[in-house]
Design a protein around this motif. Structure first.
Motif, PDB file in Angstrom:
ATOM      1  N   PRO A 161      36.443 -49.010  61.509  1.00  0.00           N
ATOM      2  CA  PRO A 161      37.148 -48.456  62.917  1.00  0.00           C
ATOM      3  C   PRO A 161      38.266 -49.303  63.485  1.00  0.00           C
ATOM      4  CG  PRO A 161      34.907 -48.178  63.051  1.00  0.00           C
ATOM      5  CD  PRO A 161      35.125 -48.920  61.795  1.00  0.00           C
ATOM      6  N   ASP A 162      38.371 -50.303  63.172  1.00  0.00           N
ATOM      7  CA  ASP A 162      39.550 -51.356  63.678  1.00  0.00           C
ATOM      8  C   ASP A 162      40.715 -50.985  63.069  1.00  0.00           C
ATOM      9  OD1 ASP A 162      37.550 -52.350  65.017  1.00  0.00           O
ATOM     10  OD2 ASP A 162      37.202 -54.144  63.728  1.00  0.00           O
ATOM     11  N   ALA A 163      40.855 -50.434  61.822  1.00  0.00           N
ATOM     12  CA  ALA A 163      42.027 -49.997  61.250  1.00  0.00           C
ATOM     13  C   ALA A 163      42.803 -48.959  62.135  1.00  0.00           C
ATOM     14  CB  ALA A 163      41.754 -49.353  59.810  1.00  0.00           C
ATOM     15  N   ASP A 164      43.817 -48.454  61.915  1.00  0.00           N
ATOM     16  CA  ASP A 164      44.459 -47.410  62.685  1.00  0.00           C
ATOM     17  C   ASP A 164      43.932 -46.228  62.443  1.00  0.00           C
ATOM     18  OD1 ASP A 164      46.768 -45.715  61.472  1.00  0.00           O
ATOM     19  OD2 ASP A 164      46.917 -47.580  60.534  1.00  0.00           O
ATOM     20  N   PRO A 165      43.803 -45.217  63.389  1.00  0.00           N
ATOM     21  CA  PRO A 165      42.791 -44.102  63.266  1.00  0.00           C
ATOM     22  C   PRO A 165      43.248 -43.171  62.350  1.00  0.00           C
ATOM     23  CG  PRO A 165      43.825 -44.443  65.544  1.00  0.00           C
ATOM     24  CD  PRO A 165      44.651 -45.480  64.730  1.00  0.00           C
ATOM     25  N   GLU A 166      44.704 -43.082  62.027  1.00  0.00           N
ATOM     26  CA  GLU A 166      44.885 -42.289  60.796  1.00  0.00           C
ATOM     27  C   GLU A 166      44.500 -42.954  59.321  1.00  0.00           C
ATOM     28  OE1 GLU A 166      49.386 -40.796  59.531  1.00  0.00           O
ATOM     29  OE2 GLU A 166      49.399 -41.604  61.580  1.00  0.00           O
ATOM     30  N   THR A 167      44.615 -44.059  59.364  1.00  0.00           N
ATOM     31  CA  THR A 167      44.004 -44.770  58.228  1.00  0.00           C
ATOM     32  C   THR A 167      42.743 -44.402  58.185  1.00  0.00           C
ATOM     33  OG1 THR A 167      45.641 -46.444  57.936  1.00  0.00           O
ATOM     34  CG2 THR A 167      43.806 -47.051  56.766  1.00  0.00           C
ATOM     35  N   PHE A 168      41.907 -44.652  58.953  1.00  0.00           N
ATOM     36  CA  PHE A 168      40.267 -44.601  59.029  1.00  0.00           C
ATOM     37  C   PHE A 168      40.078 -43.021  58.725  1.00  0.00           C
ATOM     38  CE2 PHE A 168      36.138 -43.945  61.243  1.00  0.00           C
ATOM     39  CZ  PHE A 168      35.738 -45.198  60.353  1.00  0.00           C
ATOM     40  N   GLU A 169      40.967 -42.087  59.049  1.00  0.00           N
ATOM     41  CA  GLU A 169      40.818 -40.668  58.829  1.00  0.00           C
ATOM     42  C   GLU A 169      40.983 -40.443  57.334  1.00  0.00           C
ATOM     43  OE1 GLU A 169      39.810 -37.127  59.707  1.00  0.00           O
ATOM     44  OE2 GLU A 169      39.317 -39.076  60.723  1.00  0.00           O
ATOM     45  N   LEU A 170      42.072 -41.143  56.947  1.00  0.00           N
ATOM     46  CA  LEU A 170      42.604 -40.782  55.376  1.00  0.00           C
ATOM     47  C   LEU A 170      41.466 -41.415  54.318  1.00  0.00           C
ATOM     48  CD1 LEU A 170      46.346 -42.109  55.788  1.00  0.00           C
ATOM     49  CD2 LEU A 170      45.617 -39.872  54.887  1.00  0.00           C
ATOM     50  N   ALA A 171      40.934 -42.582  54.902  1.00  0.00           N
ATOM     51  CA  ALA A 171      39.898 -43.066  53.979  1.00  0.00           C
ATOM     52  C   ALA A 171      38.572 -42.019  53.648  1.00  0.00           C
ATOM     53  CB  ALA A 171      39.371 -44.566  54.587  1.00  0.00           C
ATOM     54  N   GLU A 172      38.496 -41.176  54.747  1.00  0.00           N
ATOM     55  CA  GLU A 172      37.515 -40.119  54.593  1.00  0.00           C
ATOM     56  C   GLU A 172      38.003 -39.101  53.794  1.00  0.00           C
ATOM     57  OE1 GLU A 172      34.507 -40.494  56.028  1.00  0.00           O
ATOM     58  OE2 GLU A 172      33.765 -38.510  55.644  1.00  0.00           O
ATOM     59  N   HIS A 173      39.315 -38.630  53.797  1.00  0.00           N
ATOM     60  CA  HIS A 173      39.574 -37.223  53.362  1.00  0.00           C
ATOM     61  C   HIS A 173      40.399 -37.455  52.359  1.00  0.00           C
ATOM     62  CE1 HIS A 173      37.405 -35.350  56.496  1.00  0.00           C
ATOM     63  NE2 HIS A 173      37.904 -36.031  57.605  1.00  0.00           N
ATOM     64  N   LEU A 174      41.250 -38.547  51.891  1.00  0.00           N
ATOM     65  CA  LEU A 174      42.248 -38.524  50.680  1.00  0.00           C
ATOM     66  C   LEU A 174      41.550 -37.929  49.501  1.00  0.00           C
ATOM     67  CD1 LEU A 174      44.694 -41.439  50.865  1.00  0.00           C
ATOM     68  CD2 LEU A 174      45.016 -39.247  51.103  1.00  0.00           C
ATOM     69  N   PRO A 175      41.851 -37.087  48.653  1.00  0.00           N
ATOM     70  CA  PRO A 175      41.396 -36.824  47.380  1.00  0.00           C
ATOM     71  C   PRO A 175      41.479 -37.658  46.072  1.00  0.00           C
ATOM     72  CG  PRO A 175      43.314 -35.292  47.909  1.00  0.00           C
ATOM     73  CD  PRO A 175      43.045 -36.358  49.119  1.00  0.00           C
ATOM     74  N   GLN A 176      40.763 -37.805  45.384  1.00  0.00           N
ATOM     75  CA  GLN A 176      40.756 -38.403  44.378  1.00  0.00           C
ATOM     76  C   GLN A 176      42.078 -38.450  43.525  1.00  0.00           C
ATOM     77  OE1 GLN A 176      37.972 -37.441  41.173  1.00  0.00           O
ATOM     78  NE2 GLN A 176      38.534 -38.808  39.772  1.00  0.00           N
ATOM     79  N   GLU A 177      42.688 -39.315  43.077  1.00  0.00           N
ATOM     80  CA  GLU A 177      44.213 -39.537  42.559  1.00  0.00           C
ATOM     81  C   GLU A 177      45.264 -39.375  43.412  1.00  0.00           C
ATOM     82  OE1 GLU A 177      45.002 -41.009  39.440  1.00  0.00           O
ATOM     83  OE2 GLU A 177      42.751 -41.546  39.258  1.00  0.00           O
ATOM     84  N   SER A 178      44.850 -39.469  44.739  1.00  0.00           N
ATOM     85  CA  SER A 178      46.170 -39.501  45.653  1.00  0.00           C
ATOM     86  C   SER A 178      46.932 -40.629  45.293  1.00  0.00           C
ATOM     87  CB  SER A 178      45.704 -39.341  47.043  1.00  0.00           C
ATOM     88  OG  SER A 178      45.106 -38.215  47.557  1.00  0.00           O
ATOM     89  N   SER A 179      48.281 -40.756  45.344  1.00  0.00           N
ATOM     90  CA  SER A 179      48.836 -42.014  44.949  1.00  0.00           C
ATOM     91  C   SER A 179      49.244 -42.355  46.600  1.00  0.00           C
ATOM     92  CB  SER A 179      50.309 -41.842  44.237  1.00  0.00           C
ATOM     93  OG  SER A 179      50.917 -40.722  44.700  1.00  0.00           O
ATOM     94  N   LEU A 180      49.094 -43.799  46.611  1.00  0.00           N
ATOM     95  CA  LEU A 180      49.274 -44.528  48.088  1.00  0.00           C
ATOM     96  C   LEU A 180      49.832 -45.877  47.932  1.00  0.00           C
ATOM     97  CD1 LEU A 180      46.664 -46.370  48.043  1.00  0.00           C
ATOM     98  CD2 LEU A 180      45.260 -44.350  48.391  1.00  0.00           C
ATOM     99  N   LYS A 181      49.965 -46.049  49.309  1.00  0.00           N
ATOM    100  CA  LYS A 181      50.301 -47.815  49.658  1.00  0.00           C
ATOM    101  C   LYS A 181      49.188 -48.084  50.536  1.00  0.00           C
ATOM    102  CE  LYS A 181      55.296 -47.204  49.132  1.00  0.00           C
ATOM    103  NZ  LYS A 181      56.550 -47.306  49.989  1.00  0.00           N
ATOM    104  N   MET A 182      48.857 -49.433  50.525  1.00  0.00           N
ATOM    105  CA  MET A 182      47.636 -49.925  50.942  1.00  0.00           C
ATOM    106  C   MET A 182      47.948 -51.237  51.430  1.00  0.00           C
ATOM    107  SD  MET A 182      43.594 -49.915  49.933  1.00  0.00           S
ATOM    108  CE  MET A 182      43.470 -51.022  48.686  1.00  0.00           C
TER     109      MET A 182
END
Ligand code: 4AD
Ligand code: MG
Length: 431
Positions: A50-71
């Protein structure tokens, strides 16, 4: 901030880095979310709190498999993490979010389902390390030949004649004639070796194999070598050195990938450490029968016979002196027994079948003309090949190593369809 690949993480412990890749899998445990990201060089776990930015915390929950991303995150060494390193994630930024669920889930699928989606299947757990091992096998071959002063050359794919028998030719319209896809570059390498001394090539070859087996493709890659002034014994020594080099090179180069496939490098190294076994065809037939596999003297070895030989020896074994009737027209006959060919097949250990076929070649015009006639082959299209026996003919030998079968053995994969990105088989042209 450095952009790095997963395989480089070890050199950046404690630093913040950027990884670019695809979301392979994710899970949650209490307040912490884990994302497994792959980038072609490996898989890394990103830990999102939860220390990550809120949007990132949300994405980590909802991004579907094989989304391309930068981390972005800080590299931590953790012996419990897959691969030994993980990322404390600060931020995730999607590049592309699939609208539909990725068709290949992380559960088991049938092979037909996966083969129809081969273009996507190659992204998955087993396939990535396997294709990286294939790359390493090809490098090992090039490394071996280059260090030994061989010249890399090419053979044509469009040809006018058969090398390995007429039953597995793919014909095609070639203007007003019929051409074929090459079954082997050998005949052309015989010509090139008379120009360059020792040559090799790695290229695709084609066989209209009507049988569906786990060892046959209709398009596969062969590494072939041809050497002027080399005779049968030297040919076997060369093959043995090559195979040992491939194994040692790949074990060093792709240890992580072998581990990912649960292939024990020590097993491989042990198999090639001792001199390879050698038997004649006659002895091999006896051994095969002793192992309860039926075969007639004069038959070629089927898969069960090859498996019996490989079980018997537990290391690579050369089978020499085949009856001439079951070998091609170009093989020289043994000086002490013209009913057998001066040839050898190399059978891999652990039931991976024949990985090399090779021989000393006919080197006089008279013998070649006789053998062409024996095989009912027309003389005219082979006139250039006969020329090689007319102008400074020398004893020469060579061999062809099947790349996919070699990869299957080294990676410990039963079916060769997974050892090439897009396999071609009797019932497979898509994708
Ligand atoms: O034994 P083969 O047919 O030998 C030749 O073609 C020779 N002209 C090579 C030479 O002397 N230059 O094929 C060589 C190797 C086999 O040992 C096997 O590993 C592989 O090629 N191979 C196949 N691999 C996959 N699918 C097939 N249909 C294959 N047929 C042969
Ligand atoms: Mg063969």
């Amino acid at each position: 901030m450095r952009t790095v690949y997963v395989e480089e993480l070890a050199r950046h412990v404690g630093e913040e880095v950027l990884i670019r890749g695809w979301l392979f899998n994710k899970r949650s445990s209490g307040k912490v979310r884990f994302v497994i990201v792959r980038d072609g060089t490996g898989f890394v776990q990103g830990v999102v709190t939860p220390d990550a930015d809120p949007e990132t915390f949300e994405l980590a929950e909802h991004l579907p498999q094989e989304s391309s991303l930068k981390m972005w995150g800080t590299v931590r060494a953790d012996p419990r993490a897959p691969g030994g390193y993980e990322l404390s994630v600060r931020k995730i930024e999607p590049v592309h979010i699939p609208k539909d669920p990725f068709p290949i889930g992380l559960k088991e699928h049938g092979v037909g389902f996966l083969m129809d989606r081969r273009h996507l299947w190659i992204r998955m757990r087993r396939q990535v390390p396997l294709l990286r091992i294939r790359d390493s096998v090809l490098w090992a071959i090039r490394d071996f030949f280059r260090k030994r002063g061989f010249v890399a050359t090419e053979a044509p794919i469009l040809v006018g004649t058969a090398v390995e028998g007429t039953t597995t030719l793919f014909p095609l319209d070639y203007f007003d004639r019929t051409a074929y896809l090459s079954q082997s570059g050998q005949l052309y390498l015989e010509a090139t070796c008379m120009a360059l001394g020792k040559v090799y090539w790695i290229g695709p070859v084609f066989r209209a194999e009507k049988s569906k087996t786990r060892r046959h493709l209709t398009e596969f890659w062969m590494a072939e070598a041809e050497v002027a002034f080399l005779e049968h014994e030297g040919n076997l020594a060369l093959q043995e050195d090559l195979v040992r080099h491939i194994v040692e090179f790949v074990v060093e180069d792709r240890r992580r990938e072998l581990e990912a496939l649960e292939r024990d490098p020590e097993t491989l190294l042990k198999e090639v450490r001792e001199p390879f076994a050698r038997v004649t065809y006659d002895e091999a037939v006896r051994i095969v029968r002793d192992h309860g596999v039926e075969m007639e003297h004069g038959d070629d070895f089927g898969a069960p016979a090859e498996d019996a030989l490989s079980a018997h020896f537990g290391r690579p074994v050369f089978v020499e002196r085949f009856p001439k009737e079951i070998k091609p027209f170009y093989m020289k006959r043994a000086p002490d027994d013209p009913s057998v060919a001066l040839c050898a097949d190399l059978i891999a250990p652990e039931g991976y079948g024949e990985i090399i076929g090779g021989s000393q070649r006919v080197d006089t015009e008279e013998e070649l003309l006789e053998q062409l006639a024996e095989y009912n082959l027309p003389r005219e299209p082979y006139e250039w090949y006969i020329d090689l026996r007319r102008y400074g003919s020398v004893p020469h030998s060579g061999f062809g190593l099947g790349v996919e079968r070699t990869v299957a053995w080294i990676a410990g994969i039963r079916h060769i369809r997974e050892t090439i990105p897009f396999p071609r088989m009797i019932d497979r042209l898509y994708p």
